[in-house]
Design a protein around this motif. Structure first.
Motif, short mmCIF file in Angstrom:
data_model
loop_
_atom_site.label_atom_id
_atom_site.label_comp_id
_atom_site.label_asym_id
_atom_site.label_seq_id
_atom_site.Cartn_x
_atom_site.Cartn_y
_atom_site.Cartn_z
N GLY A 9 27.83 35.00 208.13
CA GLY A 9 26.47 34.55 207.85
C GLY A 9 25.50 34.98 208.92
O GLY A 9 24.61 34.21 209.32
N ALA A 10 25.64 36.23 209.40
CA ALA A 10 24.84 36.70 210.53
C ALA A 10 23.47 37.25 210.11
O ALA A 10 22.73 37.73 210.96
CB ALA A 10 25.60 37.78 211.30
N GLY A 11 23.15 37.16 208.83
CA GLY A 11 21.90 37.74 208.37
C GLY A 11 20.67 36.92 208.67
O GLY A 11 19.55 37.43 208.63
N ALA A 12 20.84 35.64 208.97
CA ALA A 12 19.68 34.78 209.17
C ALA A 12 20.07 33.57 210.02
O ALA A 12 21.25 33.34 210.29
CB ALA A 12 19.13 34.31 207.82
N GLY A 13 19.05 32.81 210.42
CA GLY A 13 19.26 31.53 211.07
C GLY A 13 20.00 31.62 212.39
O GLY A 13 19.86 32.59 213.15
N LEU A 14 20.80 30.60 212.66
CA LEU A 14 21.52 30.56 213.93
C LEU A 14 22.52 31.70 214.05
O LEU A 14 22.77 32.21 215.14
CB LEU A 14 22.23 29.22 214.09
N GLY A 15 23.10 32.13 212.91
CA GLY A 15 24.03 33.25 212.95
C GLY A 15 23.38 34.51 213.49
O GLY A 15 23.95 35.21 214.34
N ARG A 16 22.19 34.80 213.02
CA ARG A 16 21.47 35.98 213.51
C ARG A 16 21.07 35.81 214.97
O ARG A 16 21.19 36.75 215.77
CB ARG A 16 20.24 36.27 212.66
N ALA A 17 20.62 34.62 215.33
CA ALA A 17 20.23 34.39 216.72
C ALA A 17 21.41 34.60 217.66
O ALA A 17 21.27 35.21 218.74
CB ALA A 17 19.65 32.99 216.88
N ASP A 35 25.66 40.07 201.68
CA ASP A 35 24.87 41.26 201.40
C ASP A 35 24.71 42.03 202.70
O ASP A 35 24.02 41.59 203.61
CB ASP A 35 23.50 40.87 200.84
N VAL A 36 25.36 43.17 202.80
CA VAL A 36 25.37 43.92 204.05
C VAL A 36 23.97 44.37 204.46
O VAL A 36 23.72 44.63 205.66
CB VAL A 36 26.33 45.12 203.95
N LYS A 37 23.02 44.42 203.53
CA LYS A 37 21.66 44.81 203.88
C LYS A 37 21.04 43.82 204.88
O LYS A 37 20.16 44.20 205.65
CB LYS A 37 20.79 44.90 202.63
N ALA A 38 21.51 42.57 204.86
CA ALA A 38 20.96 41.55 205.77
C ALA A 38 21.33 41.80 207.22
O ALA A 38 20.71 41.25 208.12
CB ALA A 38 21.42 40.16 205.33
N VAL A 39 22.36 42.64 207.44
CA VAL A 39 22.84 42.87 208.81
C VAL A 39 22.91 44.37 209.14
O VAL A 39 23.57 44.76 210.10
CB VAL A 39 24.22 42.21 209.04
N VAL A 74 32.64 33.43 215.09
CA VAL A 74 31.63 32.40 214.86
C VAL A 74 31.58 32.13 213.36
O VAL A 74 31.15 32.98 212.58
CB VAL A 74 30.24 32.81 215.36
N ASN A 75 32.03 30.95 212.95
CA ASN A 75 31.99 30.55 211.55
C ASN A 75 30.64 29.90 211.28
O ASN A 75 30.47 28.69 211.44
CB ASN A 75 33.14 29.59 211.24
N ASN A 76 29.69 30.71 210.87
CA ASN A 76 28.31 30.24 210.70
C ASN A 76 27.90 30.09 209.24
O ASN A 76 27.00 29.32 208.93
CB ASN A 76 27.35 31.21 211.40
N ALA A 77 28.51 30.83 208.33
CA ALA A 77 28.09 30.81 206.93
C ALA A 77 28.18 29.39 206.37
O ALA A 77 29.18 28.70 206.57
CB ALA A 77 28.94 31.76 206.11
N GLY A 78 27.14 28.95 205.68
CA GLY A 78 27.16 27.61 205.10
C GLY A 78 25.84 27.28 204.44
O GLY A 78 24.86 28.01 204.55
N HIS A 79 25.82 26.17 203.74
CA HIS A 79 24.57 25.68 203.14
C HIS A 79 24.64 24.17 202.99
O HIS A 79 25.71 23.56 203.13
CB HIS A 79 24.30 26.34 201.78
N GLY A 80 23.50 23.54 202.73
CA GLY A 80 23.41 22.10 202.61
C GLY A 80 23.21 21.63 201.18
O GLY A 80 22.94 22.44 200.28
N LEU A 81 23.33 20.34 200.98
CA LEU A 81 23.10 19.73 199.67
C LEU A 81 22.58 18.32 199.90
O LEU A 81 23.22 17.51 200.57
CB LEU A 81 24.41 19.68 198.86
N PHE A 174 16.78 22.81 214.01
CA PHE A 174 16.33 24.06 214.61
C PHE A 174 15.53 24.84 213.57
O PHE A 174 15.79 24.73 212.36
CB PHE A 174 17.51 24.89 215.12
N ARG A 175 14.60 25.63 214.03
CA ARG A 175 13.67 26.31 213.13
C ARG A 175 14.32 27.55 212.51
O ARG A 175 14.07 28.69 212.87
CB ARG A 175 12.38 26.68 213.85
N THR A 176 15.19 27.27 211.54
CA THR A 176 15.82 28.30 210.72
C THR A 176 15.45 28.03 209.27
O THR A 176 14.67 27.13 208.97
CB THR A 176 17.35 28.26 210.88
N ASP A 177 16.06 28.80 208.37
CA ASP A 177 15.78 28.57 206.95
C ASP A 177 16.76 27.58 206.33
O ASP A 177 16.86 27.48 205.11
CB ASP A 177 15.82 29.89 206.18
N PHE A 178 17.48 26.80 207.17
CA PHE A 178 18.46 25.87 206.63
C PHE A 178 17.82 24.85 205.70
O PHE A 178 18.38 24.51 204.65
CB PHE A 178 19.18 25.13 207.76
#
Length: 271
Positions: A9-17, A35-39, A74-81, A174-178
Motif C-alpha cells: 500500500g505504498a501508493g498513498a498515505g503513511l505507506g508512501r510517506a 495498481d503499479v502506476k501508484a508507485v 511494512v504491512n500498510n495496506a488497509g481500509h476502514g469501515l 494523520f493527514r492522509t486519505d484514510f
C-alpha cells in the motif's frame, strides 16, 4: 547498513510517506500497490494485491530475486469501515478483515522464511489507536486492529530467536486519505443517527484533509524505531493516540485494582 524495505500500500498515505523517507535515507525501497502506476516513481515498483496469495508470493519472490534479501516489511495496506455493530453487513466486515488481517498474514508469512534464513528482519505492522481503544461506530475497524495487535504480539515472541523484530504502529489522526477514499460506510439505520456511532460518520467526513498530524513526521518516527534495536513493540504516534491509550490503560488498571478479592479464589478447594 543499507536495508531493503518492502512496503504494501505504498501508493498513498503513511505507506508512501514511509517509502519516501526510507528512500531519502539511502535505503532500497520495494514499493508495492495493487495498481503499479501508484508507485511507478520508485525504482522498484511491484504489483502486490494482499487479497491474492499468488500476487503476494510473486512480489516477495521478485524482491528477493532482485536484492537477495528483505530487511523490513511494512504491512500498510488497509481500509476502514464506519458503522454501528447492528449496521454492519457480513460482507463489509469480511472485506475489512480480509485486507487488514488476512492480507497482513499473507505478506508476513511470505517474507518470514527469507528473514529466518538471513536471521534478521523487521516487520512493521500498521495498527492504529483503534487497535487499543474501540470507539462507537468503529467496531469493524477495531475488530481488525485488535486482531492485528494480538497476532503481532504473538509473532514478536515467535520470531525473536531468529533476530526478527516486530513493531506495532498505533497512529492517531494523520493527514492522509484514510478518512476519505480509504474509508467505507455501512448502510445506516436511522435510529443510530444521533447516537455516538452515528455522529462518527460526520466526524470522519469533516476530519478528511484536516487531521492535525503530519505523515512525514510519522514516517520519521517509524524509521527511527526500525533503526533502534531497543525500540518497544508498540509505537503510538501523535498526542491523541498517546493520551487515549494512557486513559484506557489507567482505567483498566483501576478496574483491576477494584476487583473484590474473591475473584482470585477460583481454584479447586482442598475438600
Amino acid at each position: 547498513m543499507t536495508k531493503v524495505w518492502m512496503i504494501t500500500g505504498a501508493g498513498a498515505g503513511l505507506g508512501r510517506a514511509i517509502a519516501e523517507h526510507a528512500r531519502g535515507q539511502g535505503h532500497t525501497v520495494v514499493a508495492t500497490a495493487r495498481d503499479v502506476k501508484a508507485v511507478e516513481d520508485f525504482d522498484d515498483a511491484l504489483v502486490l494485491d494482499v487479497h491474492d496469495p499468488s500476487s503476494v508470493e510473486a512480489a516477495v519472490a521478485e524482491a528477493v530475486r532482485r536484492h537477495g534479501r528483505i530487511d523490513v516489511l511494512v504491512n500498510n495496506a488497509g481500509h476502514g469501515l464506519v458503522g454501528a455493530v447492528e449496521e454492519l453487513a457480513d460482507a463489509d466486515l469480511r472485506a475489512v478483515l480480509e485486507t487488514n488481517v488476512f492480507g497482513v498474514l499473507r505478506a508476513t508469512r511470505a517474507v518470514l522464511p527469507h528473514m529466518r534464513e538471513q536471521r534478521s528482519g523487521h516487520i512493521v505492522q500498521m495498527s492504529s489507536v483503534g487497535g487499543q481503544v474501540a470507539n462507537p461506530g468503529h467496531a469493524a475497524y477495531a475488530t481488525a486492529k485488535f486482531a492485528l495487535e494480538g497476532l503481532s504480539e504473538s509473532l514478536s515472541a515467535e520470531v525473536a530467536p531468529w533476530g526478527i523484530r516486530v513493531t506495532l504502529v498505533e497512529p492517531g489522526p494523520f493527514r492522509t486519505d484514510f478518512a476519505g477514499r480509504s474509508m467505507r460506510y455501512a448502510e445506516p439505520i436511522p435510529a443510530y443517527h444521533d447516537s455516538p456511532a452515528g455522529q462518527l460518520r460526520g466526524r470522519f467526513a469533516s476530519q478528511d484533509g484536516n487531521q492535525p498530524n503530519d505523515p512525514v513526521r510519522a514516517a520519521e518516527e517509524i524509521f527511527l524505531a526500525v533503526e533502534d534495536p531497543a525500540s518497544p513493540l508498540r509505537l503510538p504516534l501523535g498526542p491523541e493516540a498517546i493520551d487515549k491509550i494512557r486513559t484506557k490503560l489507567t482505567k483498566q488498571l483501576a478496574d483491576l485494582e477494584s476487583l473484590p478479592a474473591h475473584v482470585r479464589e477460583t481454584g479447586y478447594s482442598a475438600s
